[in-house]
Motif scaffolding. Structure first.
Motif, mmCIF file in Angstrom:
data_model
loop_
_atom_site.group_PDB
_atom_site.id
_atom_site.type_symbol
_atom_site.label_atom_id
_atom_site.label_comp_id
_atom_site.label_asym_id
_atom_site.label_seq_id
_atom_site.Cartn_x
_atom_site.Cartn_y
_atom_site.Cartn_z
ATOM 1 N N ASP A 170 53.853 95.924 -4.945
ATOM 2 C CA ASP A 170 52.352 96.267 -5.328
ATOM 3 C C ASP A 170 52.005 96.306 -6.677
ATOM 4 O O ASP A 170 52.295 96.753 -7.614
ATOM 5 N N HIS A 171 51.149 95.119 -6.860
ATOM 6 C CA HIS A 171 50.460 94.762 -8.303
ATOM 7 C C HIS A 171 49.318 95.569 -8.769
ATOM 8 O O HIS A 171 49.007 95.433 -10.077
ATOM 9 N N PHE B 157 60.559 96.901 -5.015
ATOM 10 C CA PHE B 157 60.363 96.869 -6.500
ATOM 11 C C PHE B 157 59.442 95.691 -6.677
ATOM 12 O O PHE B 157 59.497 94.662 -6.218
ATOM 13 N N LEU B 158 58.245 95.984 -7.627
ATOM 14 C CA LEU B 158 57.054 95.146 -8.159
ATOM 15 C C LEU B 158 56.442 94.439 -6.939
ATOM 16 O O LEU B 158 55.853 93.487 -7.203
ATOM 17 N N LEU C 117 52.108 100.907 -15.626
ATOM 18 C CA LEU C 117 53.114 100.513 -14.894
ATOM 19 C C LEU C 117 53.414 101.486 -13.737
ATOM 20 O O LEU C 117 54.663 101.241 -13.066
ATOM 21 N N PRO D 189 52.322 101.670 -10.754
ATOM 22 C CA PRO D 189 52.420 100.941 -9.442
ATOM 23 C C PRO D 189 54.148 100.265 -9.316
ATOM 24 O O PRO D 189 54.441 100.080 -8.067
ATOM 25 N N ILE D 190 54.923 100.061 -10.350
ATOM 26 C CA ILE D 190 56.089 99.586 -10.228
ATOM 27 C C ILE D 190 56.966 100.143 -9.028
ATOM 28 O O ILE D 190 57.386 99.447 -8.000
#
Lengths: 222, 279, 235, 424
Positions: A97-98, A94-95, A85, A87-88
Motif C-alpha cells: 500500500d503506497h 510488505f510495501l 512510513l 503505510p509500510i
C-alpha cells in the motif's frame, strides 16, 4: 586513480546526452542514464536529510550550547518519518500500500499544521525586510539607480488597480497598467534576453569544460 | 529633522507595515482589474482545447508560494473541470503531491464542481512526485509510465483510464506549469517545449515572472500568469473569482507603503546631501 | 470542524507567531520553530522520496525482476541494481573515511547535468532567443495586421521591434569583455546598461509584489481562518 | 544604426571565427509531410527519432461537427482485427502511436464519431467516459477511412533537422578550446577594465584612511557554486591590497569548507604581499549554516565594528536586503557582485557599485589570469560577436525586405539566416 575514474564518468555521461541529441538511434542509452539520474538524485536528497540528522546527533552529543535545538530537530524528523512510513505494514503484504496521503493521515496533518505555516511565514518575513530596506537603503544616487527605482514604481503602481485610478484621465488603453505592460513586453524582454544569452553562453562553456575534463573542481581537483 | 526620521528603529517600520496591510481586510473595497496581454494569450490558448483534451498540470512550488499560486491553481482546475479537460497532475518539487492533494480538496469542495461528478482516475489523477528536476521531464519525453510508475493511490499508471493513450508527450494537448523557481518554467520550456514540441502555459510567482518573459516573446510559452495579479486577472477572465481578486485591495496598500518609503528615504537623502553631510 | 482540524489551526497559528518573533529579536522561540522546521522538512523529504522513488523504482523493479524482466520503457529491471549501488555510494558521503566513493555517483550527475545543459541552454536560451529577435526595424507589410489596442497596440505597430532589437544587442555589448567601453562602443554599452536598469527595476517591482503577497497570505490565514476558530470551537 | 553596430563590433579576434561560421552553415531543407486529399489517413515512421513511433495524419472530416472525436485503430494485417488504440479529441488532426515496436509492420485506419458516448460505437474499447456521459445522448454515425499501411517505425542515424544546431555548437566549442589553449601557452589575452574593481580599490583606500575595518562576505553557498569560487578569487586580490595597507579584514562565512579555502587564499595573498606574519586565522570565522541566523550575526558585527567598506561577492539570496540595509545605516561604501537575477535589483539600488552577473566571473578571470577562465571568457565573447552580427544582418535584411517586398533574394536570404537559428 580516485580522481581519474570520476573524470572519465563525467565525460562519458556528458557525451551520452550530447550524442543522443544528434543521433536519435542511440536514445535508448539516454533513457537508462536518465533513469539512473532520477534514483541518484533521490539518494542525494536523502543524503541532505540524513546529513542534517547526523549533524544534529553530533551537536547533541557534544553538549555545545545549541544541543537543545538539535534534539528538537531529531525528534521532529523521527515523528514525521514515522507518520510517513506508517503505510509500510498497512497493505496485505510488505510495501504493497503506497498511499501515504490516505484520508486524514497524520502525515498530511503534520504537513498542514506544522510545515505549511513555518515555510510560509519564514518567507513572509521578507515583506518586512523589503519595506525597511526601501525606507533606508534604496537611494537614487546615480542615473542608473534613478532609472531602476522609476521603473520599479511604475511597475508597482501599474500592476495594481490603483495605477488606473490615478491615471484615469488618460484614454482607455493608455493608462498606467498599459505602460506597465509595454515596459514588460519590450524593454524588459530585451534586457532579459541579453542577460539570458550571456548566461547561456557561460553555462555552455562551463559544461564543455566539465565534459572534456578541463574542469576538475567537482572531483576535488586543483 | 530628516536624520532623526531616518534613524527610526527598524521595528517601528515593521509595525507600520503590519498595520497597513491588516486594515484593508476589514474594508469591503472591490475593484475592476485590467487584464494584460499575457493572461489573454493563455486564456485564448485554453479556449482552443476541445473537451476531453489531455492536460498535464505540474505543481512545482512549496507552501512559501501558496498565496500567489493557489488562486491560479484553483481557477485553472475549476476552468478545466467545466470544460471537461482531463487533468494529469504531477509535481517536480517534493511538496508537489501535497499541493496537488490540497488543491483537489479545495476545488472538489465547491458544489458547482461536485455537480459535474468528476471521477478520480478518469477525469483527474495525481501521479505524485519524481526527483531528478529537468531529468524527470526528459524521462517523461521517453515514457511517462517509467518516470511515474504509479499514482498516489498505488495503481500502476498504465492501468489508469486517463493515462491509457498518454505514453509520452506526443498525445498531450497542453501543459500548465505552476512554478516558483528551479525546477520550473525554464526547465519545462527547455526540455518539454523545445525538445518534445509541447504546448506550454505557465503560472509563476512574481519573483520569477520577469525571467520568463523572453520565452513569451519567442512563442515558446503560450501564456503567462505573473504573481497574484496574474491570478486575479485569470479569475476575472474565467469567472471563477477567488482569493486573488479579494487580495488586490490589500496588495495596493502594500505597494503604496513601499513606494511611500522609497520616496521619503530619497527625500531625506537629498535634503541631507544638500546640507553637505552624508545621510 | 472536528477536533483535529481545530487543533491544526492552533498549532499553525502558534508557529506563525513564533517565526514572526524574529522581527523583534533573534530569540529562543524563533530558534525552536526553526529547528522544528528543519526536522519536519527533512522527515518530509525522506518520506516522499521513499514512497515516490525508492519503492516503485528500486524495490518493485528489482523484486519483480523475475516476473517482469523489462519495465514499461523497455529498461531491463536488473539495471536498477546498478542504480541502487550508485545511490548507496552517494550515502557513504556521511562517513568521512568512505566519503571519496561518493565522487562516482556525483560525477554521473555532474556529467549528465553538463551534457543536458550544454544542449538545452544553447537551444532554448541562446538560439531560440536570437531566432525571435531577427526582426525588421519597422515591418511595413504587417503594419495594419499588428494586434492590440492603446499603447500596446501602438508599440506593436511602430516602436516594438526597434526597442527589442536595440535592447538585446546593446545588452550584449555591455556584457562583451574584449573591447574597452570607449567611443561608439562605450555609447552602445551605456544604452545597454540603461535597458538593464529598466529590467532590474521591473524585477524589483515584481519581487516586492511577491514578498507582499506572501505576507498577505499569512495575515489572511490569521484573520479569516484562525481567529474565527477561537470562538467557534470544535463540534 | 544596425550597420554601425555590425561594423564596430568586428575586431581582430572575432572576425576569423565569423567567416568560418557563415561559410559552414549551408541551408538546411526541412521535410514537410505531403498534402492529403479527401477523408483519408496517412501513416509514416516518425522522422529523426529512435524508432518505436508511427506518425498518423488525417484530413478533418467534412462538417467539423461539435465535439468531433476520432478513434484511431491499428491491426497487424490489412483486413486483420482492428483494435482501438486511442480516442483523439484534438483540433490538429494527428496522433503519434508510441506503442508501435521498431521493425513490426502495422496497418491503421481512423473512425470519425459525432460524440463520445459510453458504449456508443461497437468496436470502441476506449474507457467509459463518465464526464461526457453527463452530456446529452446524440445520434452516432461512424465513418471509417481507407486502411493505410503497411508501415514500420525505424530509428534514424542522424537527426537532419538539428544540423544547424550541430554546426553552431561545433563552432562555439572550437572557439572556447582554441582560446583556452592560447591562454595556457602563455599568450596575453585582453580583458577590458572592470569598473567595479576600480571602485573596490578606492573603497579599500578610504577604509585605510579612516582606520576602520573592511567586511567581506563570500555569499551563503558552498564551494560547488561557481559564484563562491569567483568571490574567493576577488577576496585574494582584496587581501593583497589590505596586506599592503595594514587595514583589518573581517570575513564571516556560513560554510565550513568556504572558511578553510578562504583562510588559505588570504594566507597566500599576505605571503605574496611580503607580510606573512600579519596574517591570523580569525580574520575568517564560521558563523552558522542557517540563512537568517547568519544574517542576524553579520548585522551584529556590522553594528559593533562599523566597517568603512562592505564587499559582498558570491551567491546571495533573500538575506541580501538586510545586509545592504545595515550597511547603508552605518554609512559604509558597499560594493556587491552576484549572478543571482532576483537579488541584482536590490544590490544595484542599495550599493554604491555592483558587478552584474557575468561581470563577477569576468572580474575573477581578470584577477586570477587563470587560463581556463580567461579562455572561456574569450570563447563566450566570440559567441556574443556571432549573436550581434546575426541580429544586425537579420534586421538589415528583413527591413529591406519589408521595404521592397518584390525582391525574392532578400526574402530567402533573411529566411536562410532564420534557419540557422531554427530550433526543432
Amino acid at each position: 586513480m580516485r580522481r581519474q575514474i570520476p573524470l572519465l564518468i563525467t565525460g562519458f555521461v556528458g557525451a551520452i546526452y550530447i550524442v543522443t541529441f544528434f543521433i536519435p538511434a542511440t536514445r535508448f542509452v539516454e533513457t537508462i542514464a536518465t533513469d539512473w539520474i532520477l534514483i541518484i538524485q533521490a539518494f542525494a536528497i536523502w543524503l541532505g536529510a540524513l546529513n542534517l540528522l547526523k549533524l544534529s546527533i553530533m551537536k547533541l552529543s557534544s553538549r555545545k550550547p545549541g544541543a537543545g535545538y538539535a534534539a528538537i530537530v531529531i525528534v521532529c524528523f523521527l515523528i514525521t518519518a514515522a507518520a510517513g512510513l506508517a503505510p509500510i505494514t498497512r497493505g496485505e503484504h510488505f510495501l504493497s500500500d503506497h498511499n501515504y496521503l490516505a484520508e486524514n493521515s497524520t502525515f498530511e496533518w503534520i504537513y498542514n499544521s506544522v510545515y505549511v505555516p513555518l515555510n510560509a511565514t519564514m518567507f513572509a518575513l521578507l515583506a518586512f525586510f523589503v519595506a525597511s530596506a526601501s525606507y533606508r537603503a534604496f537611494r537614487a544616487r546615480n542615473r542608473e539607480a534613478t532609472l531602476l527605482l522609476g521603473a520599479a514604481c511604475v511597475m508597482m503602481l501599474g500592476r495594481v488597480p490603483l495605477g488606473d485610478a490615478i491615471t484615469g484621465f488618460l484614454p482607455e488603453g493608455w493608462t498606467l497598467s498599459a505602460w506597465a505592460d509595454v515596459i514588460m513586453n519590450f524593454p524588459v524582454l530585451a534586457g532579459q534576453r541579453a542577460i539570458m544569452i550571456g548566461i547561456a553562453l557561460g553555462i555552455v562553456s562551463t559544461a564543455l569544460r566539465l565534459v572534456l575534463g578541463i574542469e576538475r573542481s567537482h572531483v576535488g581537483g586543483d | 529633522m530628516f536624520e532623526r526620521l531616518l534613524a527610526l528603529d527598524r521595528r517601528w517600520i515593521f509595525l507600520f507595515v503590519a498595520v497597513a496591510l491588516t486594515i484593508p481586510f476589514f474594508l469591503g473595497l472591490s475593484c475592476k482589474s485590467y487584464v494584460s496581454p499575457e493572461v489573454k494569450a493563455l486564456y485564448a490558448a485554453l479556449e482552443e482545447l476541445r473537451p476531453n483534451s489531455k492536460v498535464i498540470v505540474s505543481f512545482d512550488y512549496d507552501p512559501a508560494s501558496e498565496p500567489e499560486l493557489n488562486p491560479m491553481a484553483d481557477a485553472f482546475m475549476k476552468y478545466a473541470f467545466h470544460h471537461r479537460l482531463k487533468l494529469i497532475c504531477i509535481g517536480l518539487w517534493p511538496q508537489g503531491p501535497l499541493e496537488v492533494d490540497r488543491c483537489f480538496n479545495r476545488v472538489l469542495a465547491d458544489p458547482e464542481i461536485q455537480k459535474l461528478n468528476p471521477v478520480y482516475g478518469v477525469d483527474y489523477v495525481n501521479l505524485g512526485f519524481q526527483s531528478g528536476n529537468e531529468f524527470a521531464i526528459q524521462g517523461m519525453g521517453a515514457s511517462i509510465y517509467n518516470v511515474f510508475p504509479n499514482d498516489m493511490r498505488g495503481t500502476a499508471t498504465s492501468q489508469i483510464p486517463i493515462m491509457m493513450d498518454v505514453r509520452d508527450f506526443s498525445n498531450v494537448d497542453f501543459v500548465f506549469n505552476l512554478s516558483a523557481g528551479y525546477p520550473g518554467t525554464v526547465e519545462w520550456v527547455q526540455v518539454a517545449v523545445d525538445r518534445y514540441g509541447v504546448t506550454l502555459g505557465a503560472g509563476n510567482t512574481a519573483v520569477q515572472a520577469p525571467l520568463v518573459y523572453p520565452y513569451l516573446g519567442s512563442g515558446q510559452l503560450k501564456g503567462l500568469l505573473g504573481g497574484m495579479k496574474g491570478g486575479a486577472e485569470f479569475e476575472a477572465l474565467s469567472g471563477h473569482t477567488g482569493k486573488a481578486t479579494k487580495f488586490m485591495v490589500s496588495q495596493t496598500f502594500a505597494h503604496l507603503v513601499v513606494i511611500l518609503f522609497i520616496v521619503m528615504g530619497n527625500v531625506a537623502y537629498f535634503a541631507a546631501k544638500r546640507k553637505g553631510g552624508r545621510a | 470542524m472536528n477536533v483535529s482540524d481545530w487543533l491544526a489551526l492552533q498549532v499553525a497559528a502558534l508557529l506563525t507567531l513564533g517565526i514572526v518573533s524574529f522581527l523583534y529579536k533573534d530569540n529562543p522561540i524563533y530558534k525552536i520553530c526553526e529547528s522544528i522546521f528543519l526536522g519536519v522538512s527533512a522527515g518530509y523529504w525522506f518520506t516522499v522520496l521513499f514512497w515516490e522513488n525508492m519503492v516503485p523504482k528500486l524495490y518493485e523493479n528489482i523484486s519483480q525482476a523475475g516476473s517482469r524482466p523489462y519495465t514499461e520503457a523497455g529498461v531491463p529491471s536488473l539495471l536498477y541494481v546498478v542504480a541502487l549501488i550508485l545511490g548507496i555510494m552517494m550515502l557513504l558521503r556521511l562517513f568521512p573515511k568512505l566519503g571519496w566513493m561518493s565522487r562516482w555517483p556525483l560525477s554521473v550527475v555532474v556529467g549528465a547535468t553538463a551534457g543536458l545543459w550544454f544542449i538545452t541552454y544553447m537551444q532554448s536560451n541562446a538560439l531560440s532567443q536570437l531566432r525571435a529577435t531577427l526582426l525588421p526595424i519597422l515591418d511595413f507589410q504587417a503594419m495594419d495586421a499588428a494586434t492590440g489596442t492603446g499603447l500596446s497596440g501602438w508599440f506593436n505597430k511602430y516602436l516594438g521591434n526597434l526597442v527589442i532589437l536595440v535592447g538585446t544587442s546593446t545588452g550584449l555589448c555591455y556584457f562583451y569583455f574584449s573591447k574597452e567601453h570607449k567611443g561608439v562602443f562605450g555609447g552602445l554599452a551605456r544604452v545597454g546598461i540603461y535597458f538593464l536598469m529598466v529590467t532590474f527595476g521591473a524585477s524589483f517591482g515584481y519581487t516586492v509584489m511577491s514578498r507582499m503577497s506572501l505576507l498577505l497570505g499569512r495575515i489572511d490565514f490569521m484573520i479569516s481562518e484562525w481567529w474565527p476558530s477561537l470562538f467557534s470551537g470544535w463540534s | 544604426m544596425a550597420l554601425t553596430l555590425f561594423g564596430v563590433v568586428l575586431n581582430r579576434t572575432g572576425w576569423v571565427w565569423l567567416i568560418a561560421g557563415w561559410a559552414a552553415l549551408a541551408g538546411v531543407a526541412i521535410a514537410q509531410p505531403a498534402d492529403m486529399q479527401m477523408w483519408s489517413v496517412k501513416a509514416q515512421d516518425r522522422p529523426s527519432d529512435a524508432g518505436d513511433a508511427v506518425q498518423l495524419f488525417w484530413s478533418p472530416i467534412a462538417p467539423a461537427a461539435e465535439f468531433i472525436c476520432y478513434i484511431v485503430q491499428r491491426a497487424p494485417a490489412a483486413e486483420g482485427p482492428f483494435e482501438t488504440i486511442a480516442t483523439v479529441v484534438s483540433i490538429d488532426t494527428q496522433y503519434v502511436d508510441a506503442a508501435a515496436l521498431t521493425g513490426d509492420v502495422y496497418f491503421y485506419r481512423v473512425a470519425a464519431l459525432d460524440s463520445v458516448e459510453a458504449g456508443a460505437a461497437d468496436q470502441t474499447t476506449s474507457p467509459a467516459d463518465s464526464l461526457s456521459a453527463a452530456s446529452p445522448a446524440r445520434t452516432v454515425d461512424t465513418i471509417y477511412t481507407a486502411v493505410a499501411g503497411p508501415v514500420n517505425s525505424t530509428a534514424q542515424w542522424f537527426n537532419l533537422r538539428r544540423l544547424n544546431q550541430f554546426l553552431v555548437i561545433i563552432i562555439l566549442s572550437a572557439a572556447i578550446i582554441y582560446f583556452i589553449s592560447q591562454a595556457r601557452s602563455g599568450k596575453q589575452l585582453y580583458v577590458r577594465k572592470i569598473a567595479g574593481l576600480q571602485a573596490m580599490e578606492e573603497a579599500i583606500g578610504r577604509a585605510t584612511e579612516m582606520g576602520r575595518p573592511i567586511l567581506f562576505l563570500p555569499g551563503i553557498h558552498d564551494m560547488d557554486d561557481v559564484q563562491t569560487i569567483a568571490g574567493l578569487t576577488i577576496l585574494a586580490r582584496v587581501a593583497r591590497t589590505v596586506a599592503e595597507y595594514e587595514t583589518t579584514l573581517n570575513v564571516p562565512v556560513s560554510r565550513s569548507l568556504v572558511m578553510t579555502t578562504a583562510r588559505e587564499t588570504i594566507k597566500e595573498a599576505y605571503a605574496a604581499a611580503g607580510r606573512p606574519d600579519s596574517y591570523n586565522d580569525n580574520m575568517v570565522h564560521y558563523v552558522t549554516d542557517e540563512q537568517f541566523g547568519y544574517v542576524a550575526a553579520v548585522d551584529g558585527i556590522m553594528m559593533r565594528q562599523k566597517p568603512a567598506t562592505c564587499l559582498y561577492m558570491g551567491a546571495f539570496f533573500a538575506e541580501s536586503l538586510i545586509v545592504a540595509e545595515t550597511g547603508a545605516e552605518i554609512g559604509a561604501i558597499q560594493i556587491a557582485g552576484t549572478a543571482q537575477p532576483a537579488q541584482l535589483p536590490f544590490f544595484v539600488a542599495a550599493c554604491d557599485y555592483t558587478l552584474i552577473g557575468e561581470e563577477l566571473f569576468a572580474a575573477s578571470a581578470y584577477l586570477s589570469g587563470e587560463p581556463r577562465q580567461l579562455g572561456s571568457l574569450k570563447g563566450q565573447d566570440v559567441g556574443k560577436v556571432m549573436a550581434m552580427c546575426a541580429l544586425g544582418l537579420g534586421a538589415a535584411l528583413l527591413t529591406l525586405h519589408s521595404l521592397v517586398p518584390g525582391w525574392p533574394i532578400l526574402a530567402n536570404m533573411a529566411d536562410w539566416v532564420g534557419k540557422v537559428f531554427q530550433v526543432r
